[in-house]
Design a protein around this motif. Structure first.
Motif, PDB file in Angstrom:
ATOM      1  N   ASN A 770       0.704  -1.119  -0.101  1.00  0.00           N
ATOM      2  CA  ASN A 770       0.003  -0.124   0.031  1.00  0.00           C
ATOM      3  C   ASN A 770       0.828   1.467   0.036  1.00  0.00           C
ATOM      4  O   ASN A 770       1.530   1.551   0.890  1.00  0.00           O
ATOM      5  CB  ASN A 770      -0.975  -0.140   1.503  1.00  0.00           C
ATOM      6  N   ASN A 771       1.229   1.767  -1.012  1.00  0.00           N
ATOM      7  CA  ASN A 771       2.129   2.683  -1.051  1.00  0.00           C
ATOM      8  C   ASN A 771       1.800   4.369  -0.895  1.00  0.00           C
ATOM      9  O   ASN A 771       2.422   5.138  -0.924  1.00  0.00           O
ATOM     10  CB  ASN A 771       2.705   2.712  -2.589  1.00  0.00           C
ATOM     11  N   ASN A 772       0.254   4.461  -0.997  1.00  0.00           N
ATOM     12  CA  ASN A 772      -0.209   5.873  -0.742  1.00  0.00           C
ATOM     13  C   ASN A 772      -1.238   5.677   0.340  1.00  0.00           C
ATOM     14  O   ASN A 772      -2.199   6.260   0.062  1.00  0.00           O
ATOM     15  CB  ASN A 772      -0.584   6.716  -1.980  1.00  0.00           C
ATOM     16  N   MET A 773      -1.003   5.192   1.432  1.00  0.00           N
ATOM     17  CA  MET A 773      -1.772   4.883   2.334  1.00  0.00           C
ATOM     18  C   MET A 773      -2.326   6.307   2.957  1.00  0.00           C
ATOM     19  O   MET A 773      -1.542   7.417   3.301  1.00  0.00           O
ATOM     20  CB  MET A 773      -1.453   4.232   3.429  1.00  0.00           C
ATOM     21  N   LEU A 774      -3.584   6.427   3.386  1.00  0.00           N
ATOM     22  CA  LEU A 774      -4.055   7.610   3.793  1.00  0.00           C
ATOM     23  C   LEU A 774      -3.669   7.800   5.224  1.00  0.00           C
ATOM     24  O   LEU A 774      -3.995   7.047   6.256  1.00  0.00           O
ATOM     25  CB  LEU A 774      -5.554   7.963   3.681  1.00  0.00           C
ATOM     26  N   LEU A 775      -2.932   9.061   5.761  1.00  0.00           N
ATOM     27  CA  LEU A 775      -2.693   9.016   6.957  1.00  0.00           C
ATOM     28  C   LEU A 775      -2.886  10.595   7.489  1.00  0.00           C
ATOM     29  O   LEU A 775      -2.792  11.491   6.757  1.00  0.00           O
ATOM     30  CB  LEU A 775      -1.117   8.985   7.187  1.00  0.00           C
ATOM     31  N   ASN A 776      -2.857  10.707   8.719  1.00  0.00           N
ATOM     32  CA  ASN A 776      -3.091  12.054   9.122  1.00  0.00           C
ATOM     33  C   ASN A 776      -1.524  12.754   9.227  1.00  0.00           C
ATOM     34  O   ASN A 776      -0.840  12.053   9.344  1.00  0.00           O
ATOM     35  CB  ASN A 776      -3.525  12.106  10.626  1.00  0.00           C
ATOM     36  N   GLN A 777      -1.665  13.947   8.688  1.00  0.00           N
ATOM     37  CA  GLN A 777      -0.405  14.641   8.671  1.00  0.00           C
ATOM     38  C   GLN A 777      -0.383  15.701   9.871  1.00  0.00           C
ATOM     39  O   GLN A 777      -1.432  16.578   9.648  1.00  0.00           O
ATOM     40  CB  GLN A 777       0.116  15.235   7.373  1.00  0.00           C
ATOM     41  N   LEU A 778       0.602  15.706  10.651  1.00  0.00           N
ATOM     42  CA  LEU A 778       0.597  16.926  11.506  1.00  0.00           C
ATOM     43  C   LEU A 778       0.911  18.307  11.004  1.00  0.00           C
ATOM     44  O   LEU A 778       2.014  18.352  10.339  1.00  0.00           O
ATOM     45  CB  LEU A 778       1.535  16.435  12.604  1.00  0.00           C
ATOM     46  N   TYR A 779       0.187  19.342  11.416  1.00  0.00           N
ATOM     47  CA  TYR A 779       0.579  20.461  10.856  1.00  0.00           C
ATOM     48  C   TYR A 779       0.923  21.392  12.405  1.00  0.00           C
ATOM     49  O   TYR A 779       0.232  21.069  13.238  1.00  0.00           O
ATOM     50  CB  TYR A 779      -0.439  21.350  10.032  1.00  0.00           C
ATOM     51  N   PRO A 780       1.466  22.684  12.372  1.00  0.00           N
ATOM     52  CA  PRO A 780       1.670  23.278  13.472  1.00  0.00           C
ATOM     53  C   PRO A 780       0.326  23.721  14.065  1.00  0.00           C
ATOM     54  O   PRO A 780      -0.491  23.806  13.379  1.00  0.00           O
ATOM     55  CB  PRO A 780       2.444  24.562  13.156  1.00  0.00           C
ATOM     56  N   PHE A 831       5.100   5.919   8.132  1.00  0.00           N
ATOM     57  CA  PHE A 831       3.844   6.259   8.783  1.00  0.00           C
ATOM     58  C   PHE A 831       4.190   7.831   9.420  1.00  0.00           C
ATOM     59  O   PHE A 831       3.984   7.879  10.517  1.00  0.00           O
ATOM     60  CB  PHE A 831       3.786   5.271   9.983  1.00  0.00           C
ATOM     61  N   GLY A 832       4.660   8.597   8.599  1.00  0.00           N
ATOM     62  CA  GLY A 832       4.678  10.047   9.004  1.00  0.00           C
ATOM     63  C   GLY A 832       5.495  10.214   9.927  1.00  0.00           C
ATOM     64  O   GLY A 832       5.491  11.131  10.882  1.00  0.00           O
ATOM     65  N   GLY A 833       6.839   9.334  10.034  1.00  0.00           N
ATOM     66  CA  GLY A 833       7.707   9.551  11.180  1.00  0.00           C
ATOM     67  C   GLY A 833       7.153   9.034  12.561  1.00  0.00           C
ATOM     68  O   GLY A 833       7.730   9.310  13.574  1.00  0.00           O
TER      69      GLY A 833
END
Lengths: 1106, 602
Positions: A770-780, A831-833
């Motif tokens: 799964n190469n473009n799994m939907l994840l939450n990305q953190l913003y400030p 996984f977004g680090g």
């Protein structure tokens, strides 16, 4: 068409004449020549490529394009004729005339026709990883709530796990080839060509209406494009049988017997152990002035009446404070009116055996123009929860009908009406001591001496809550209609239109009634709960809600199939579909009813007051538009190549990100058809398969995420005299650039059958990315809202699966043994680090499998005071700190000379990283002394089936199990595995006699400690290699013994065509390594309705055919 | 074939259109903000930001908690200065933290942004003012916690450069708060009657009172850190003016005073117990006189509860009952002669359980449980409110000699746990009076008896009218060698106890060195032979009421004793240092935006 056949026949006749001449010329040698033709017994067409073998020799030839053969063999030779898809035949060679060998089409093993996406394929030419099961898996199992439950261990690559045994709410989880996303994943289920809205639709289907199920496990699923990422399940229902009317009646009755459950200690054991734990807490000095110690002490030598009514004792003034019993003060509980010491066991009071029955009646038949199958089904599933209204009833009516308007036009219509009614007591999880939680301490009765509900302070009797607290009744009605219209334009060209319409209607009525609780004497009202008059979760109410969800599916396709030059089989299919789902839900609730006896929305006595009638509504919809196509090419039944694709558009995405192409390439090589393998005469089948393709998922995406919407919230701040309604922005920003998760699937496999198909099997290895799994990305944080998920994650899943079957007979005894194995592993590559870890369960950590456990490494028990001192000196010196809960010792005044902290019998942990300290790190980069303990994901799931038939008797058994799984209890279930983690809650007998002492230094359990000193309990029982349990198990899933009455005996009845009786058992035996008493299959949390104990089933069944 | 071809073509053309689906049950942003009601309803969400019972000491921790101060033992890692830089901010219930606060600021900015294009601004002026008030309220929370923070004054999206901007200065944040409040005041309603449908919304005086708090906070913060005198004096002047405006409005009065009766209701009937019953005042009988909330003219802005519509739904009484204060706080209560215990001849000493409670400020006996007295709550609630034998027999029983148990917020009526419905005072009039006195004193270095009489002394004497306690005067201070600042601060500490002022006050006074670094004095009785437990004991509610009560299983304490023979419970010295006056920014926020700088010392 007729011209074609006539031509063919003319050629055949000519051939025959030529052969006769040839035979006459060569009929003199010792080795003689045999000629003949091999034809299909049904159609009379030539069986191209069928093999002819002189038995006992390696001398063989293959039939040519016309099905004719010529072989030179000794005069006494026997010839064996074989071909894929046919039952082989052995006959004596006939040299006198051309032999006409009619091969009967075989319907077993590799020869069958397999349902694939938008069509069927011959098993022999299938290139994808398509597993199938027949209706047999549902037979003899006893009443079945959900077809998934019969699939455990039966399909390689498919792992089915159950989470609850509550009738109607088993919540079966099933995964095809493991986890493919961190977002929810449900395989797509397609019933008779129409997709189901969700897996819950299977809850009301009648499993006995299912004819077969295909599982598309690899890129074969990509014909379903955007919903195929987690695999596709194709269910086909039973259709008309040819011939005159067939009436079948199936009846089963089962007893549900309690399966594995923790065994609870009794009141005496509780008292004795608690005294020990509290004394330990107090460093060897019994804390005799402590109320729980006093109660525990009373429990070890209770009065003969087993009952103390405090209110009758001198000095009683509203509470137990200062009241004396036989001259000693009673525990000063403020809200307790009596003490009871009965030999009660809440587990036994609540759970028991139950009975389930299922009845099915079906009529089927067909004529020249069409056929029908009508089936009626009724399931009554009893509940093991002994109190209150419980259970599940299912009613099914299915009409499958086909009608042939002409040679070109056919219409098949399937209609299914389904209903299931689920009842459960409303208060089964009410309060802290309910039927689905950890209960109060042992010794409490359920009912008073006068039969009223009993309460001990705020511990309400769970059975009384169930019995008197109201009912939760849910009925689900479903109508499933689909019509398949087929029009043959020409011999090779077919148009198919499928129209599907499913509608789900749910009606739910929940009443929460007031229960009054008394002391054991029955003369004093202690508590009233839930309470009339308020409008919260702990108040009485009546709630109704409705769901209506219609779903439409329109699909059309054109397919072209032809064979050129008799070896080039070509198929092309093109189609499109449109699907749309409309979900409508509303709920309304009235608090403070005028009478609990008449639950009605209109009888609320405070209905005019804000908040006493509450409403809710949800409406939403989605649609999916698709184009799909497939091209297949087969050369001489040996080389198969298949290309398929789908172009999907979803309403969930903004228009310019809406469409995406998914596709796959599949190929296979039927090696056993090659002469060099054929001549080996070993393999009846040998096939190599490979596939590669992309599939999609849109789970994790809301229905309208690309539009900014606003929420309306009621019940906010009190402004004026009312609760304010407010409108807020949804917490998340809109996303305009998201797209589908795309899972790349690769598969390589080998199918084989040897020894004349006595032994057959297949083995697949695969890899999903799964190469473009939907994840939450953190913003400030200053953004002030959560950012939408983005396609930034990567999950790799890989594994293998295999199956092996041996079929044979010894005289009249035929038998088969088959096994399946399934294994997969996964790794979160990106996984977004997310590298934060903690002790215990970690759902998602980059670089680790999903559901990983971390914990300390156990180093044995501290055996002597010297060991304690050395351990403390190293890891807990005065003034130091640690984050593993290791207490720092300090001098105690009482008893003097004793240090606080650990003592012999407590656990040791190991300084894994060698830094001289014991610590828990917070990230994968700095784990401290944490080690990886394993994953919650089961590995090596296997099944073993054994079948025997002899003289009308049949025996069948299934073993099923898991080879490896780590289990670490979390949530309240942990209380059952940690003695006195909560001082009064039910604990299990598992620690009795297995607690450390100098005399028992190898005991599993450390010193007993109570909730009064949870620091030490938390230290000893923290996640570690000691605490983690081995979740491997093997279980006798099903065993059947049946007898089919010989037809000869039935003949004189003139009515009964067939009669079979059987006895079966499910889950009768298991081997488990779990030592806290729970079933090895339950979740790590055992929360909520997962507390329903799994059951063992004993079933008596009869099948009658008229 | 032709038919099929046409059919397919038709499907292809129509498909994209049939995939355009709009939400059916949700308001869409595009269709909203069209009427004043839309704005009002949007603004309603802001009232959920007000502090409430969920985070008072005993229920949970929060960044402003009294539990972190010197009034309770230890103070936890934050109070003792041993906290570390967190990765992400802890969640403190309703109390804000970095991301929660910016979410609230976004909601305020969202309305302000929409309001710009509203054609008739006057119709929505009140709600625009509310958005500004709550933006100020939230930025003040951030200012108290972190100092200067990024100033976001419009709703951001994923591409906004402000996401990665630097912190504003402390002054800029304070100025924005004051500007927002000043802009809001004229547009807010002058007053709202208790039966108005809008009662509970922000009024002009609520904004003024909040301004008095903010300006005093920032003014004293600057003053005690040698800031710019012109700036802090201007701030103090703003605070004085704002407090004076509230005092002059005549809309508010201290509960239990004649002035309050003049505004309606009869709260003086409760006598010196008025303050105790103010904090547990409900609309069903919650005090001996049956006084209800209509008699409360002291709360200027509150989180309101109702026994039917909106009970607290948290265990206010049970949880606050399980807290106990440090002896230091008990010792702060004056004796009846107006003198502190160190100086007063009336002080009874620590010889018996009861001796120290003699001749003390009446507020002491209504704040702290006194041994052997009877207390009520929950199923052990009052029966007839007379305190007679029947009433006592249903009580929790006489208080045991375990230490100083809290009494504030504990309901006396018979109730189901969590069904308390007293209001939580976000701003009350007593604070405004105390703000006034302190601001005047700090601005001028002196405060007149007249100013004291219209501020501090109203607060001090409302419960002490009958025991002869004198007011605070310059003469009393001079005669007895007292310190006016200390006395003003003493009054504030006692009056606003357990309302989450103390920790922030110590921070702005820059007095951690004296108030937080020393060991907290013991809290048990030197002469208690029956002593079985150290104190305070934080026991948790885990199931039955039987869980309540001290914990005699713990080992007998080995704590050192002070000169009075009292145990010193807080043995670990507090390490509260200069860096602790501000909380550290969560390191994750700095990772996400390297422009953010960490607070000094962290």
């Amino acid at each position: 068409m007729n011209v074609f056949y006539q031509t063919k026949h003319r050629i055949l006749r000519l051939f025959a004449v030529l052969l006769l001449i040839a035979c006459a010329v060569t009929a003199s040698a010792q080795n003689k020549t045999v000629t003949g033709k091999i034809i299909d017994a049904g159609t009379g067409e030539a069986v191209i490529g069928a093999t002819v073998l002189a038995v006992g020799t390696s001398n063989g030839v293959a039939a040519d394009l016309n099905g004719t053969f010529k072989i030179v063999v000794p005069a006494n030779a026997s010839l064996q004729f074989k071909s894929i898809g046919y039952t082989s035949v052995t006959v004596a060679a006939d040299f006198d005339k051309p032999m006409i060998i009619k091969l009967e089409p075989s319907n077993k093993g590799l020869e069958e026709v397999v349902v694939v996406g938008y069509g069927q394929q011959k098993r022999a030419t299938v290139s994808g990883a398509v597993a199938t099961v027949s209706s047999k898996v549902f037979q003899d199992r006893g009443p079945i709530n959900n077809p998934l439950e019969s699939l455990q261990g039966q399909v390689p690559g498919v792992v089915v796990t159950r989470t609850s045994a509550q009738p109607g709410r088993e919540n079966w989880n099933f995964q095809i080839r493991g986890a493919t996303s961190t977002n929810t994943q449900d395989p797509l289920i397609v019933l008779d060509g129409v997709a189901l809205v969700n897996n819950a639709e299977l809850n009301s289907i009648n499993p006995n209406d299912i004819d077969n199920i295909s599982f598309l496990k690899d890129a074969a699923a990509s014909i379903y494009g955007a919903r195929a990422a987690f695999g596709v399940v194709l269910i086909t229902t039973k259709k008309a049988k040819s011939g005159k009317m067939d009436v079948q009646y199936l009846s089963t009755i089962s007893q549900k017997r309690l399966g594995l459950q923790p065994i609870l200690i009794n009141n005496r054991q509780w008292g004795q152990s608690l005294k020990e734990a509290l004394t330990n807490d107090n460093y060897g000095v019994a804390p005799t002035s402590y109320l729980w110690y006093q109660l525990a002490d009373l429990a070890t030598h209770p009065p003969d009446s087993l009952y103390i009514d405090i209110t009758k004792l001198p000095g009683y003034a509203g509470s137990a404070n200062g009241v004396l019993y036989n001259g000693t003060p009673l525990p000063s509980f403020g809200d307790v009116k009596d003490f009871t010491f009965f030999d009660t066991n809440m587990q036994k009071m609540l759970w028991g055996n139950a009975t389930s029955t299922q009845q099915d009646l079906s009529f089927s038949g067909s004529g020249d123009r069409g056929g029908y199958r009508v089936s009626l089904g009724y399931l009554n599933d009893g509940s093991q929860l002994k109190w209150g209204l419980n259970g599940n009833q299912r009613y099914n009516l299915r009409l499958n009908h086909s009608y042939k308007f002409s040679d070109r036009v056919n219409l098949e219509t399937n209609i299914s009406l389904e209903r299931n009614n689920i009842q459960q007591p409303t208060l089964y999880s009410y309060g802290g001591y309910s039927a689905l939680s950890n209960y109060g301490q042992p010794g409490l009765p359920a009912f008073t001496s006068k039969g009223q509900p009993y309460a001990w302070g705020t511990v309400y009797s769970a059975p009384a809550l169930l019995k008197y607290g109201g009912d939760n009744k849910e009925s689900n009605s479903r109508a499933l209609l689909n019509s398949t219209f087929t029009y043959n334009f020409a011999k090779h060209l077919t148009f198919t239109a499928v129209t599907g319409y499913h509608v789900w209607y749910q009606d739910s009525r929940i009443q929460q009634k007031q229960v009054q609780f008394y002391n054991y004497a029955g003369n004093l009202l202690i508590q009233t709960n839930p309470i009339n008059g308020g409008n919260g979760g702990s108040n009485t109410f009546y709630n109704r809600s409705n769901i209506t969800e219609p779903y439409y599916n329109l699909a059309g396709r054109v397919s072209y199939d032809n064979v050129f030059n008799k070896v080039h089989a070509v198929g092309v299919m093109l189609g499109s579909s449109y699907e749309r789902d409309e979900y409508n839900y509303f709920t309304t609730r009235t608090y403070n009813l005028g009478s609990d006896d008449i639950p009605s929305l209109g009888t609320g006595v405070t209905s005019g007051t804000a908040g006493f009638v509450t409403n809710g509504e949800t409406q939403n919809h989605y649609a999916l538009g698709s184009y799909f196509g497939r091209a297949t090419y087969t050369y001489n039944s040996k080389y198969n190549l298949e290309v398929q694709g789908r172009y999907d558009g979803s309403s969930k995405f903004i228009a310019d990100k809406r469409w995406k192409i998914f596709g796959s390439v599949l190929g296979s090589w039927l090696i056993s058809e090659e002469p060099f393998v054929k001549n080996l005469n070993i393999f009846s089948t040998l096939k190599l398969r490979a596939s590669y393709g992309t599939t999609g998922s849109q789970s994790g995406i809301g229905l309208y995420d690309y539009l900014q919407s606003l929420n309306v919230n009621t019940g906010g701040a009190l402004l004026g005299n009312n609760l304010a309604t407010s409108v807020t922005t949804t917490g998340s920003l809109v996303s305009l650039n998201r797209t589908w998760e795309t899972v790349v699937k690769k598969n390589l496999a080998l199918d084989f059958g040897i020894l004349n198909d006595h032994l057959s099997g297949s083995f697949d290895i695969y890899r999903n990315q799964n190469n473009n799994m939907l994840l939450n990305q953190l913003y400030p944080g200053v953004l002030g809202a959560s950012a939408p998920t983005q396609n930034i994650g990567t999950l790799h899943t890989w594994g293998y699966e295999g199956s092996l079957t041996w079929r044979s007979n010894i005289g009249k005894l035929t038998y088969s043994i088959s096994g399946t194995i399934t294994d997969n592993q996964n790794k979160l590559v990106h996984f977004g680090g997310a590298n934060v870890i903690g002790p215990g369960y970690n759902a998602t950590v980059e670089g680790y499998p999903l559901g990983s456990y971390f914990g300390l490494k156990y180093g044995g028990k501290l055996q002597t005071q010297a060991e304690v001192d050395a351990y403390n000196a190293q890891y807990a010196p005065t003034g130091s700190t640690n984050n593993i809960g290791l207490p720092i010792p300090s001098a105690l005044a009482n008893p003097a000379g004793q240090m606080s902290g650990l003592r012999p019998g407590d656990n040791k942990f190991v300084d894994v990283n060698g830094d001289g300290k014991l610590s828990i790190g917070g990230t994968t980069a700095d784990k401290g002394d944490l080690v990886y303990l394993g994953s919650d994901n089961p590995r090596y799931s296997y099944g073993l089936n054994l079948g025997l038939q002899w003289n009308g008797f049949d025996f069948y058994s299934i073993f099923q199990g898991v080879g490896k799984r780590a289990v670490l209890r979390t949530g309240s279930s942990a209380n059952f595995s940690v003695p006195f983690l909560s001082i009064f809650q039910g604990q299990t007998t598992s620690y009795l006699g297995n607690v450390w002492s100098p005399e028992n230094p190898d005991a599993y359990y450390p010193n007993l400690h109570s909730a009064q000193n949870n620091g030490i309990n938390n230290y000893n029982y923290q996640p570690s290699t000691w605490r983690v349990q081995n979740g491997a198990y093997v279980r006798l899933k099903n065993v059947v013994l049946g007898y089919t009455i010989p037809k000869s005996l039935l003949a004189h009845t003139h009515a009964i065509k067939g009669l079979r009786v059987y006895f079966s058992g499910s889950d009768l035996w298991e081997k488990t390594y779990i030592h806290d008493g729970w079933d090895p299959e339950v979740t790590r949390t055992v929360a909520g309705n997962e507390r329903y104990p799994f059951y063992r089933y004993l079933t008596l069944g009869v099948n009658v055919t008229f | 074939m032709l038919v099929i071809g046409v059919a397919f073509g038709f499907t292809i053309m129509s498909c994209n259109k049939t995939l355009n689906l709009k939400p059916l049950d949700q308001l869409s942003d595009a269709a909203y903000f069209k009427t004043p009601t839309d704005y009002k309803t949007f603004a309603n969400q802001y009232y959920g930001y007000l502090k409430n019972f969920t985070t008072i000491n005993g229920l949970s921790d929060n960044p402003h908690s009294d539990g972190r101060s010197d009034l309770f033992g230890g103070g936890g890692v934050y109070g003792s200065g041993t906290n570390i830089v967190p990765v992400t901010e802890a969640s403190f219930g309703n109390a804000g933290n970095w991301t929660v606060d910016y979410g609230r600021i976004r909601a305020a900015n969202y309305l302000l942004d929409k309001a710009v294009s509203y054609p008739r601004p006057a119709e929505i002026a009140q709600y625009v003012a509310e958005a500004k008030f709550f933006r100020a309220y939230t930025y003040f929370d951030l200012l108290q916690q972190y100092g200067g923070v990024p100033l976001i004054t419009k709703p951001l999206d994923l591409t906004s450069p402000e996401l990665f901007g630097a912190r504003a200065t402390r002054d800029q944040v304070a100025d924005l708060i004051i500007a927002d409040l000043q802009a809001a005041i004229p547009a807010l309603p002058v007053s709202l009657s208790a039966n108005s449908a809008d009662f509970g919304r922000v009024t002009q005086m609520a904004a003024q009172a909040f301004l008095s708090r903010v300006a005093l906070y920032e003014g004293t913060w600057q003053k005690f850190r040698s800031g710019d005198a012109a700036r802090y004096n201007a701030l103090l002047d703003k605070s004085i003016a704002a407090s004076a405006a509230v005092m002059a409005s005549n809309q508010y009065a201290l509960f239990g005073t004649a002035a309050s009766n003049a505004l309606g209701g009869n709260s003086t009937v409760l006598g010196d117990s008025c303050l105790k019953y103010l904090f547990i005042l409900e609309n069903i009988k919650s005090n001996p006189a049956g006084i209800t909330k209509t008699a409360n003219h002291e709360y200027i802005l509150s989180t309101r509860y109702d026994d039917v519509l909106k009970p607290a739904n948290v265990f206010v009484s049970r949880s606050t009952m399980a807290t106990g204060v440090a002896q230091k706080f008990v010792n702060m209560f004056l004796c009846n002669d107006g003198l502190p215990v160190e100086k007063s001849p009336q002080f009874g000493g620590f010889q018996t359980y009861l001796s120290e409670f003699q001749n003390r400020d009446n507020r002491l006996k209504y704040t702290i449980k006194i041994t052997y007295q009877y207390y009520w709550y929950s199923i052990n609630g009052r029966v007839n409110w007379t305190g007679d034998a029947a009433d006592r027999s249903n009580s929790l029983g006489p208080a045991k000699p375990y230490g100083y148990g809290n009494q504030k917020w504990i309901s006396e009526r018979q109730l189901v746990d969590g069904k308390e419905s007293e209001d939580y005072p976000v701003i009350r009039y007593a604070e405004v009076l105390l703000n006034y006195a302190e601001a005047v004193y700090e601005r001028n270095g002196i405060i007149s008896d007249a100013d004291l009489n219209k501020s501090v002394n109203l607060v001090r004497l409302r419960c002490n009218a009958t025991n002869g306690m004198p007011g605070l005067t310059n003469a009393l201070v001079n005669t007895n060698n007292l310190d006016m600042r200390t006395e003003i601060r003493r009054e504030r500490t006692i009056e606003l106890y357990d309302e989450d002022f103390r920790f922030d006050d110590i921070k702005r006074w820059h007095s951690g060195t004296t108030d937080l670094v020393t060991n907290v004095g013991g809290t048990a009785y030197g002469n208690a032979t029956a002593f079985v437990s150290p104190w305070p004991v934080l026991y948790k509610y885990t199931g039955t009421q039987a869980e309540l009560g001290p914990d005699p299983v713990k080992p007998v304490p080995t704590n050192a004793k002070d000169a009075n023979g009292n145990l010193i419970l807080d043995q670990t010295a507090r390490l509260f240092g200069e860096k602790n006056y501000l909380y550290p920014l969560p390191s994750q926020q700095i990772t996400l935006n390297p422009q953010l700088t960490q607070n000094p010392g962290w």
